[in-house]
Design an enzyme around this catalytic site. Structure first.
Site, PDB file in Angstrom:
ATOM      1  N   TRP A   1      51.091  14.471  -7.982  1.00  0.00           N
ATOM      2  CA  TRP A   1      51.735  15.040  -9.184  1.00  0.00           C
ATOM      3  C   TRP A   1      50.739  15.803 -10.036  1.00  0.00           C
ATOM      4  CZ3 TRP A   1      53.852  11.900 -13.911  1.00  0.00           C
ATOM      5  CH2 TRP A   1      52.984  10.875 -14.275  1.00  0.00           C
TER       6      TRP A   1
ATOM      7  N   ASP B   1      49.400   3.472 -13.619  1.00  0.00           N
ATOM      8  CA  ASP B   1      48.783   2.396 -12.847  1.00  0.00           C
ATOM      9  C   ASP B   1      48.886   0.991 -13.442  1.00  0.00           C
ATOM     10  OD1 ASP B   1      48.008   4.896 -11.977  1.00  0.00           O
ATOM     11  OD2 ASP B   1      45.984   4.318 -11.455  1.00  0.00           O
TER      12      ASP B   1
ATOM     13  N   GLU C   1      41.133  12.957 -20.085  1.00  0.00           N
ATOM     14  CA  GLU C   1      42.198  12.446 -19.205  1.00  0.00           C
ATOM     15  C   GLU C   1      43.370  11.929 -20.052  1.00  0.00           C
ATOM     16  OE1 GLU C   1      40.784   9.373 -16.603  1.00  0.00           O
ATOM     17  OE2 GLU C   1      42.650   9.286 -15.445  1.00  0.00           O
TER      18      GLU C   1
HETATM   19  C1  GLC Z   1      45.296   7.884 -12.229  1.00  0.00           C
HETATM   20  C2  GLC Z   1      46.627   8.105 -12.940  1.00  0.00           C
HETATM   21  C3  GLC Z   1      47.561   8.878 -12.037  1.00  0.00           C
HETATM   22  C4  GLC Z   1      46.891  10.177 -11.610  1.00  0.00           C
HETATM   23  C5  GLC Z   1      45.506   9.945 -11.008  1.00  0.00           C
HETATM   24  C6  GLC Z   1      44.720  11.221 -10.802  1.00  0.00           C
HETATM   25  O1  GLC Z   1      45.437   7.059 -11.127  1.00  0.00           O
HETATM   26  O2  GLC Z   1      47.190   6.895 -13.346  1.00  0.00           O
HETATM   27  O3  GLC Z   1      48.777   9.122 -12.680  1.00  0.00           O
HETATM   28  O4  GLC Z   1      47.680  10.858 -10.706  1.00  0.00           O
HETATM   29  O5  GLC Z   1      44.744   9.117 -11.863  1.00  0.00           O
HETATM   30  O6  GLC Z   1      44.594  11.934 -11.995  1.00  0.00           O
END
Ligand code: GLC
Length: 429
Positions: A38, A166, A395
């Site tokens: 995503w 997560d 982030e």
């Molecule tokens: C973390 C986030 C996830 C994302 C990934 C890479 O695992 O929770 O949503 O896709 O990082 O940015």
């Protein structure tokens, strides 16, 4: 950073270019050195502001790694990199280019429609769009076949990483059902790149890895994994994104002359939107996650239930969500906290247990604009732009202090900035 629009745009494009590996983009250097599902789809929207061809390539690369059964994996490990755990040796999916074995929110359908709508010369990209359309449709069919075996109209995630959120509070109780006995010894790498106080806990990591081992032992056979998983959650945000993508590909397919995809996608949407009602809570005034194994709504006021507005949900539900977000604004300096600050589990700097994520803000603001809740949508756009002006392209952000957390120079945050600048409602003089 800066409040100057041109400088902001330049800084965002610089981050997108810096994380560009030619035919895919990494979320950030160090912490996430591969292609995430995503992340790529949302980042392509940012790329489309300065290089349309490159934007299509981002999504095409992801779909080159679609599995034969239709699943699109959450990570593609294009190049070896020891800086990330769990790598291909743990997943063992035996793909020509290694991938993980689980999926992520299905935002690709939305993204390709938006790229198509934006394209100044549609005849030039019609073939690319049609090819991707049928791949996205295969992925959607996979979801309803493998993650909704009882045909309820809603799909379940079987690993927290699939939701993209997560360590959400939503999983806390259900996660107790996931054992930790027999988990392989492992060394985390995330805590060497980011502050451990901002990351999931060790106990959560053991359960993440237990689930991977469990699915691996079942040969990653998606006809078995859903029923065999001790963790099955119906997430309204995840389903909202999927339903929005189904609506978008229904429209795009009609435009591209793919009538059968258009019809079947529209049918999924109709059934799914009805089924979303089973996740509504009058008490919380939002949607909630459902623990499918216990058939219980999870009493946890998280952002998942607000993100559902990205789908074409009922107008009255959308209005309630707008009111909920205004209410959250009385308890946080910046919108939209990923968990209600009034809840005891809220933690303003720990990943998905409170911080603001700009990609989620973007999807919620889009949904609010659709139902003409402009005041709330504008407040979200303003918050998002203030966060990056004061705290850079992080982030995620603490909703009270605005501090940038997790990885820096983050691709999808940069992409969203370009989108937000475009979304700003023009001021009438
Ligand atoms: C973390 C986030 C996830 C994302 C990934 C890479 O695992 O929770 O949503 O896709 O990082 O940015």
């Amino acid at each position: 950073m800066t409040n100057n629009k041109d400088e902001t745009i330049a800084a965002a494009i610089a981050v997108l270019r810096q994380n560009d590996r030619g035919h895919y983009t990494v979320p950030t250097h160090g912490l996430y050195p591969f292609q995430w599902n995503w992340d790529s789809c949302l980042s392509a929207l940012g790329q489309s502001h300065y290089d349309e061809d490159r934007a299509w390539t981002e999504i095409e690369t992801l779909f080159e790694h679609q599995w034969e059964d239709g699943m699109v994996p959450h990570i593609v490990f294009h190049e070896p990199d020891d800086g990330y755990f769990p790598g291909p040796d743990v997943w063992q999916t035996h793909r020509p280019v290694p991938t993980s074995g689980i999926t992520q929110p299905a935002v690709a359908g939305f993204a390709i429609r938006r790229l198509y709508d934006r394209s100044p010369d549609k005849s030039k990209i019609a073939t690319r769009a049609t090819t991707l359309l049928s791949k996205v449709n295969r992925w959607h069919e996979w979801f309803y076949r493998c993650r909704d075996p009882k045909e309820t109209g809603l799909v379940a995630i079987i690993h927290p990483w699939e939701a993209g959120r997560d360590n959400s509070v939503d999983w806390d109780v259900a996660f107790e059902e996931v054992p930790t006995e027999g988990v392989m010894p492992f060394t985390r790498r995330d805590t060497t790149h980011a502050n451990p106080e901002h990351r999931p806990t060790q106990a959560q990591y053991e359960r993440y890895i237990w689930l991977i081992q469990h699915f691996r032992n079942l040969g990653w056979d998606n006809t078995q994994l859903h029923d065999a998983s001790p963790f099955q959650i119906v997430d309204p945000g995840f389903n909202g994104i999927l339903l929005r993508s189904c609506s978008d590909i229904a429209d795009l397919a009609a435009e591209l002359g793919e009538q059968s995809i258009s019809k079947s996608s529209a049918a999924i949407v109709e059934k799914g939107l009805d089924a979303m009602e089973s996740l509504w809570s009058d008490e919380f005034n939002q949607y909630l996650c459902m623990d499918r194994r216990r058939s219980e709504l999870i009493q946890s006021p998280s952002i998942a239930g607000l993100l559902a507005i990205f789908a074409y949900i009922r107008q009255d539900r959308g209005k309630c969500i707008a009111a909920r977000i205004s209410d959250l604004g009385t308890r946080a300096t910046y919108l939209v906290p990923s968990h209600d600050p009034a809840a005891p589990e809220f933690d303003g700097s720990r990943y998905w247990r409170g911080p603001v994520w700009l990609i989620v803000n973007y999807m919620i603001a889009d949904g609010l604009q659709r139902i003409k809740e402009h005041t709330t949508a504008d407040a979200i756009v303003r918050s998002s732009l203030e966060l990056i002006a004061h705290n850079g392209l992080a982030e995620y952000y603490d909703p009270h202090t605005g501090a940038g957390c997790g990885g820096a120079q983050f691709t999808w945050t940069a992409a969203m900035v370009l989108e937000f600048l475009q979304m700003q409602t023009p001021k009438t003089e």
